[in-house]
Design a protein around this motif. Structure first.
Motif, PDB file in Angstrom:
ATOM      1  N   GLY A  13      54.728 -46.646 -75.043  1.00  0.00           N
ATOM      2  CA  GLY A  13      53.363 -47.056 -74.913  1.00  0.00           C
ATOM      3  C   GLY A  13      52.901 -48.402 -76.006  1.00  0.00           C
ATOM      4  O   GLY A  13      53.604 -48.622 -76.941  1.00  0.00           O
ATOM      5  N   PRO A  14      51.758 -49.020 -75.726  1.00  0.00           N
ATOM      6  CA  PRO A  14      51.416 -50.223 -76.432  1.00  0.00           C
ATOM      7  C   PRO A  14      51.421 -49.972 -77.914  1.00  0.00           C
ATOM      8  O   PRO A  14      51.917 -50.718 -78.900  1.00  0.00           O
ATOM      9  N   ARG A  15      50.826 -48.823 -78.156  1.00  0.00           N
ATOM     10  CA  ARG A  15      50.767 -48.448 -79.788  1.00  0.00           C
ATOM     11  C   ARG A  15      51.929 -48.281 -80.428  1.00  0.00           C
ATOM     12  O   ARG A  15      52.337 -48.448 -81.494  1.00  0.00           O
ATOM     13  N   GLN A  16      52.768 -47.613 -79.654  1.00  0.00           N
ATOM     14  CA  GLN A  16      54.132 -47.003 -80.187  1.00  0.00           C
ATOM     15  C   GLN A  16      55.055 -48.420 -80.284  1.00  0.00           C
ATOM     16  O   GLN A  16      56.007 -48.493 -81.107  1.00  0.00           O
TER      17      GLN A  16
ATOM     18  N   ALA B 201      44.667 -53.978 -72.304  1.00  0.00           N
ATOM     19  CA  ALA B 201      44.530 -53.675 -70.863  1.00  0.00           C
ATOM     20  C   ALA B 201      44.324 -52.098 -70.640  1.00  0.00           C
ATOM     21  O   ALA B 201      43.728 -51.691 -69.622  1.00  0.00           O
ATOM     22  N   THR B 202      45.280 -51.476 -71.329  1.00  0.00           N
ATOM     23  CA  THR B 202      45.288 -49.999 -71.112  1.00  0.00           C
ATOM     24  C   THR B 202      44.237 -49.060 -71.890  1.00  0.00           C
ATOM     25  O   THR B 202      44.141 -48.082 -71.760  1.00  0.00           O
TER      26      THR B 202
ATOM     27  N   ARG C 105      41.267 -52.100 -78.925  1.00  0.00           N
ATOM     28  CA  ARG C 105      39.884 -52.509 -78.606  1.00  0.00           C
ATOM     29  C   ARG C 105      40.011 -53.783 -77.792  1.00  0.00           C
ATOM     30  O   ARG C 105      41.060 -54.778 -77.870  1.00  0.00           O
ATOM     31  N   THR C 106      39.173 -53.971 -76.942  1.00  0.00           N
ATOM     32  CA  THR C 106      39.188 -55.008 -75.780  1.00  0.00           C
ATOM     33  C   THR C 106      38.284 -56.289 -76.380  1.00  0.00           C
ATOM     34  O   THR C 106      38.484 -57.266 -75.712  1.00  0.00           O
ATOM     35  N   ASP C 107      37.595 -56.109 -77.628  1.00  0.00           N
ATOM     36  CA  ASP C 107      36.747 -57.223 -77.747  1.00  0.00           C
ATOM     37  C   ASP C 107      37.724 -58.085 -79.121  1.00  0.00           C
ATOM     38  O   ASP C 107      37.129 -58.848 -79.791  1.00  0.00           O
TER      39      ASP C 107
END
Length: 206
Positions: A78-81, A140-141, A145-147
């Motif tokens: 996943g993105p964080r991993q 995106a997932t 954060r999106t900001d």
């Protein structure tokens, strides 16, 4: 008869330390030979120039870093991993190639203008794309954060990770994995306790 690979590696390690301490332009073959306990002429038995030494030093570091980064992306995390693994691999590379990292940071901007070192620009683009792809996927997932401006975040992370080459010493109190853990905890979770009564929440932009 070719020199033993171990001896060649030792000489490159010595040259990397000298380049990192004195700068590439200020370093002479004689200075490297002195640091290695050789006569200057003897060093030419192993390498034809200091440029060849620097080329081999940088390629070894960048090739290994690229391979490690590609393996992280191929793992399907996943993105964080993925971000955590990229940071950890970066600190491991600082542990293995500290002097080469320092030289790359100091010298790559002007070296990449030389034909022999043109590959530096391509390596930089590849690494940047690796980080940006991870950050964009996280936004995106909903993992990140999106900001956030992902390019700005990338620059923050890049600079704060690789500057460790200026102070990190292999075999010190903290190994690369522990440093990565502390760094990731700071970046991803912050240093302030939640609901700190001494600090009011940051005002919203809305």
């Amino acid at each position: 008869m070719r020199p033993a690979p171990e001896r060649r590696r030792q000489l490159l390690d010595t040259a990397a330390e000298v380049f990192a301490a004195q700068g590439y332009d200020a370093t002479t073959v004689r200075r490297i030979a002195d640091a290695a306990g050789l006569l200057a002429g003897s060093l030419y038995y192993h390498f034809d120039s200091k440029e060849s030494m620097l080329d081999e030093i940088l390629r070894a570091f960048l090739d290994e870093l690229g391979t490690r980064y590609d393996a992280v992306l191929a793992a399907g995390l996943g993105p964080r991993q993925t971000l955590e693994a990229l940071v950890t691999e970066s600190f491991r590379q600082i542990d293995r190639h500290r002097a080469a990292v320092a030289v790359y940071q100091k010298e790559s901007r002007h070296l990449r203008e030389q034909p022999r070192f043109g590959y530096l620009a391509g390596a930089q683009r590849h690494f940047e794309e690796t980080w940006l792809r991870t950050l964009e996927r996280g936004a995106a997932t909903g993992a990140f954060r999106t900001d956030l401006d992902v390019r700005l975040v990338y620059r923050f992370v890049r600079d704060t990770v690789w500057v460790a080459a200026s102070w990190y010493r292999p075999g010190g109190r903290h190994g690369p994995e522990e440093i990565a853990r502390q760094y990731l905890s700071t970046v991803l979770d912050g240093i302030a306790l939640p609901d700190d009564p001494t600090h009011p929440p940051t005002p919203s932009k809305e």
